[in-house]
Design a protein around this motif. Structure first.
Motif, PDB file in Angstrom:
ATOM      1  N   TRP A 277       0.892  -1.092  -0.023  1.00  0.00           N
ATOM      2  CA  TRP A 277      -0.079   0.083  -0.123  1.00  0.00           C
ATOM      3  C   TRP A 277       0.942   1.216   0.110  1.00  0.00           C
ATOM      4  O   TRP A 277       1.141   1.891   1.091  1.00  0.00           O
ATOM      5  N   VAL A 278       1.339   1.561  -1.257  1.00  0.00           N
ATOM      6  CA  VAL A 278       2.258   2.795  -1.442  1.00  0.00           C
ATOM      7  C   VAL A 278       1.820   3.388  -2.636  1.00  0.00           C
ATOM      8  O   VAL A 278       1.115   3.145  -3.549  1.00  0.00           O
ATOM      9  N   PRO A 279       2.155   4.797  -2.506  1.00  0.00           N
ATOM     10  CA  PRO A 279       1.725   5.609  -3.848  1.00  0.00           C
ATOM     11  C   PRO A 279       2.086   4.953  -5.032  1.00  0.00           C
ATOM     12  O   PRO A 279       3.344   4.291  -5.298  1.00  0.00           O
ATOM     13  N   ALA A 280       1.477   5.287  -6.329  1.00  0.00           N
ATOM     14  CA  ALA A 280       1.642   4.492  -7.351  1.00  0.00           C
ATOM     15  C   ALA A 280       3.183   4.575  -7.837  1.00  0.00           C
ATOM     16  O   ALA A 280       3.937   3.818  -8.481  1.00  0.00           O
ATOM     17  N   HIS A 281       3.614   5.844  -7.719  1.00  0.00           N
ATOM     18  CA  HIS A 281       5.391   5.998  -8.157  1.00  0.00           C
ATOM     19  C   HIS A 281       6.170   5.313  -7.428  1.00  0.00           C
ATOM     20  O   HIS A 281       7.264   5.068  -7.854  1.00  0.00           O
ATOM     21  N   ARG A 282       5.808   4.749  -6.006  1.00  0.00           N
ATOM     22  CA  ARG A 282       6.847   3.929  -5.305  1.00  0.00           C
ATOM     23  C   ARG A 282       6.726   2.478  -5.419  1.00  0.00           C
ATOM     24  O   ARG A 282       7.157   1.562  -4.985  1.00  0.00           O
ATOM     25  N   ARG A 283       5.387   2.197  -6.297  1.00  0.00           N
ATOM     26  CA  ARG A 283       4.936   0.885  -6.534  1.00  0.00           C
ATOM     27  C   ARG A 283       6.250   0.049  -7.365  1.00  0.00           C
ATOM     28  O   ARG A 283       6.320  -1.231  -7.186  1.00  0.00           O
ATOM     29  N   ALA A 284       6.856   0.891  -8.242  1.00  0.00           N
ATOM     30  CA  ALA A 284       7.425   0.200  -9.117  1.00  0.00           C
ATOM     31  C   ALA A 284       8.755  -0.863  -8.583  1.00  0.00           C
ATOM     32  O   ALA A 284       8.832  -1.745  -9.086  1.00  0.00           O
ATOM     33  N   ARG A 285       9.197  -0.272  -7.567  1.00  0.00           N
ATOM     34  CA  ARG A 285      10.413  -0.971  -7.156  1.00  0.00           C
ATOM     35  C   ARG A 285      10.017  -2.199  -6.608  1.00  0.00           C
ATOM     36  O   ARG A 285      10.786  -3.421  -6.710  1.00  0.00           O
ATOM     37  N   TYR A 286       8.822  -2.570  -5.838  1.00  0.00           N
ATOM     38  CA  TYR A 286       8.404  -3.840  -5.474  1.00  0.00           C
ATOM     39  C   TYR A 286       8.215  -4.567  -6.799  1.00  0.00           C
ATOM     40  O   TYR A 286       8.315  -5.764  -6.646  1.00  0.00           O
ATOM     41  N   ALA A 287       7.718  -4.029  -7.714  1.00  0.00           N
ATOM     42  CA  ALA A 287       7.367  -4.845  -8.996  1.00  0.00           C
ATOM     43  C   ALA A 287       8.470  -5.038 -10.001  1.00  0.00           C
ATOM     44  O   ALA A 287       8.564  -5.617 -10.897  1.00  0.00           O
ATOM     45  N   SER A 288       9.600  -4.495  -9.701  1.00  0.00           N
ATOM     46  CA  SER A 288      10.576  -4.617 -10.580  1.00  0.00           C
ATOM     47  C   SER A 288      11.411  -6.046 -10.798  1.00  0.00           C
ATOM     48  O   SER A 288      11.046  -6.806  -9.787  1.00  0.00           O
TER      49      SER A 288
END
Ligand code: BGC
Length: 568
Positions: A277-288
């Protein structure tokens, strides 16, 4: 949409990227199917229902926790991360379930709960028995309290389920629990904790599990060094990225780099999806690709039923997923939120707080419009299933199940109810055991009762009533998944410009193979775009090969989605 798609089994065996475009069905095991009549769903119950999952056409099943647990938080309070709760079965029965799913070409994703254990976990019992400063306490977040004898909590932080986030242990130390007091938070600076979870990942991967859903993925690493900020300081809007003491700290990505190395030990590599549950722009690192590989995007789930919101969410998330080399995820319901057939039955603009008040009123205030709710739910689902990325479905949504909003107080199990002293009702209403048959004890859930009371109207939603009815929600889901499978993993999407006379009520996009998805979010009909209608969310429906699905015609009614293909 070309013919001769490979079967799902062939697809998964051939392609290590199966997860990028998968339809993943969430099973909440205690409420899915009960094989032994004790009122609680179990692993053999799920195995017996694999034919349902096959007929639905899902690519993967995500199992919510089935580990030993005292159920202080519906199983997310885990006593042992590498065992099966005896009330749900045995490890052998788990292997049987995996074999049955794999035999049907369905991948298996298990829930990993790394932020905390239960207070019955061997490590936590050892920590309580050991003195402050010991190695045993170091695995959890113990902090000395304020006051001369540590008699005051270290800070005023509150837990997600209500009440304080700190619990005293009687010797001046307090432990952190971001959720219930029965869920002590691990200290992820501790090497043993890190090693133990690597062992847990290998344990399930060795048993054939294909992927992991990572609970509270943003919160593992904490900073509780003094001085602790106040709850208000922690909640400040202007907190720089990565500066929160409990959430989304940059160090958490070191953990996931280690996990990725474990996933890549396997062929095909194991997959993961972060509940972050993080802002959209911070999600990328989890999804990398160096991290967990994929992350939940809950933006459709939190959107109003509104064309511009849906379009904005889709555009933003496809862009973000593309930038981080992953595919997006889409969710409308899960075990933590009011079911979308009910959310959409409430007046426009009823937000999360409004839904909580509605639940407290027993589902009466404001009065829902269930027909409209189901109509909009089917339209939104058809849009979701037409998108590139992974579609996450929650058990029972294929039956169009609404929330059970009037559960009596004495039946409630969610810690939220007790911890907020009745100010919030909690999540039990979406976890009521499924109705499989219109008759029989517990509507075919099992031969006994059900651990949460099922309402009489469940009979109308039962799977056996819907089976074979081309207008049912179950038939609609089956047909939609069958049509979607024809895309064979294609990822392209192109939005269409909307006509000037109805710009704000339509979302329309094209997918490969001449496939168009159009949703009319308004209540007035609009002209149907050109093409042959293969599916309409207001049914009746037909799967590929059974002739033209749905009715074609001159208009697309309000709150309806249609899928069309180019007429050659
Ligand atoms: C799960 C919840 C659970 C919480 C604590 C989540 O976000 O989805 O059901 O209560 O984590 O484990």
């Amino acid at each position: 949409m070309t013919a001769t798609a490979p079967t799902r089994a062939e697809h998964r065996a051939l392609d290590a990227t199966w997860w990028r475009q998968a339809v993943v069905y969430q099973v909440y095991p205690r409420s899915f199917a009960d094989s032994d009549g004790d009122g609680t769903g179990d692993l053999r119950g799920i195995t017996a229902r694999v034919p349902h999952l096959v007929s639905l056409g899902v690519d993967a099943v995500w199992l919510s926790p089935f580990y030993p647990s005292a159920l202080a938080d519906g199983g997310y309070d885990v006593d042992d991360h590498r065992a099966v709760d005896p009330a749900l079965g045995t490890l052998e029965q788990f292997d049987d379930l995996v074999a049955a799913l794999h035999g049907a070409g369905i991948a298996v994703v298990v829930d990993i709960v790394p932020n905390h254990s239960s207070n019955r976990h061997r490590w936590f019992r050892e920590a309580l028995a050991a003195p402050p400063g010991s190695l045993e306490r170091d695995r959890y977040v113990f902090v000395r309290g304020r006051g001369e004898h540590g008699e005051l909590p270290p800070s005023d932080w509150t837990a997600v389920f209500g009440g304080p986030a700190w619990e005293p242990v009687g010797d001046g130390e307090w432990y952190l629990h971001q959720f219930a007091p029965e869920q002590p938070d691990f200290d992820w600076h501790n090497a043993e904790v890190r090693e133990d979870f690597l062992a847990t990942l290998r344990f399930w991967a060795d048993r054939g599990v294909d992927g992991f859903r990572v609970d509270v993925a943003h919160s593992l690493v904490k900073d509780v060094s003094p001085p602790l900020p106040s709850a208000a300081e922690l909640a400040a809007d202007d907190l720089p990225d990565g500066a929160h003491r409990l959430s989304d700290r940059d160090e958490v990505h070191e953990v996931y780099r280690q996990w990725r190395a474990v996933f890549d030990e396997y062929d095909p590599p194991r997959t993961a999806v972060a509940e972050a549950w993080v802002p959209a722009h911070r999600r990328a690192r989890y999804a990398s690709p160096e991290g967990l590989g994929q992350a939940f995007n809950f933006d459709l789930l939190t959107s109003d039923f509104d064309a511009s919101s849906f379009r904005r969410v889709v555009e933003e998330n496809l862009r973000l997923a593309g930038e981080s080399g992953t595919s997006s995820t889409w969710v409308l319901s899960n075990h933590d939120v009011v079911r979308h057939a009910s959310r959409y039955a409430l007046p426009d603009g009823t937000d999360v707080a409004g839904q909580a008040r509605w639940l407290l009123s027993g589902g009466t205030d404001p009065a829902p419009d269930p027909r409209r709710g189901l109509r909009r739910a089917r339209a939104a689902t058809a849009l979701l299933l037409a998108l590139p990325g992974s579609a996450y479905l929650y058990q029972g949504e294929e039956l169009g199940l609404p929330e059970v909003a009037d559960l009596p107080a004495e039946a409630l199990q969610d810690p939220t109810w007790r911890r907020t002293r009745g100010r919030e009702k909690g999540r039990d209403g979406c976890r009521v055991p499924l109705p499989w048959t219109a008759g029989g004890p517990s509507f075919g859930f099992g031969d006994g009762g059900a651990h949460l009371p099922q309402p009489a109207w469940f009979a109308d939603c039962a799977a056996d009533v819907q089976d074979g009815d081309p207008t049912s929600t179950l038939s609609f889901y089956r047909a939609a998944l069958a049509w979607r499978a024809r895309l064979q993993g294609a990822e392209e999407l192109e939005f269409a410009d909307e006509p000037r006379d109805a710009p704000s009520q339509l979302v329309r996009f094209r997918r490969p193979g001449g496939w168009t998805c159009v949703t009319n979010f308004g209540t007035d009909p609009v002209p149907m775009p050109p093409g042959e209608v293969v599916l309409r969310s207001d049914g009746p429906v037909a799967p590929p090969g059974a002739g033209s699905g749905g009715t074609s015609g001159g208009v697309l009614p309000g709150e309806t989605t249609a899928w069309l293909v180019d007429v050659r």
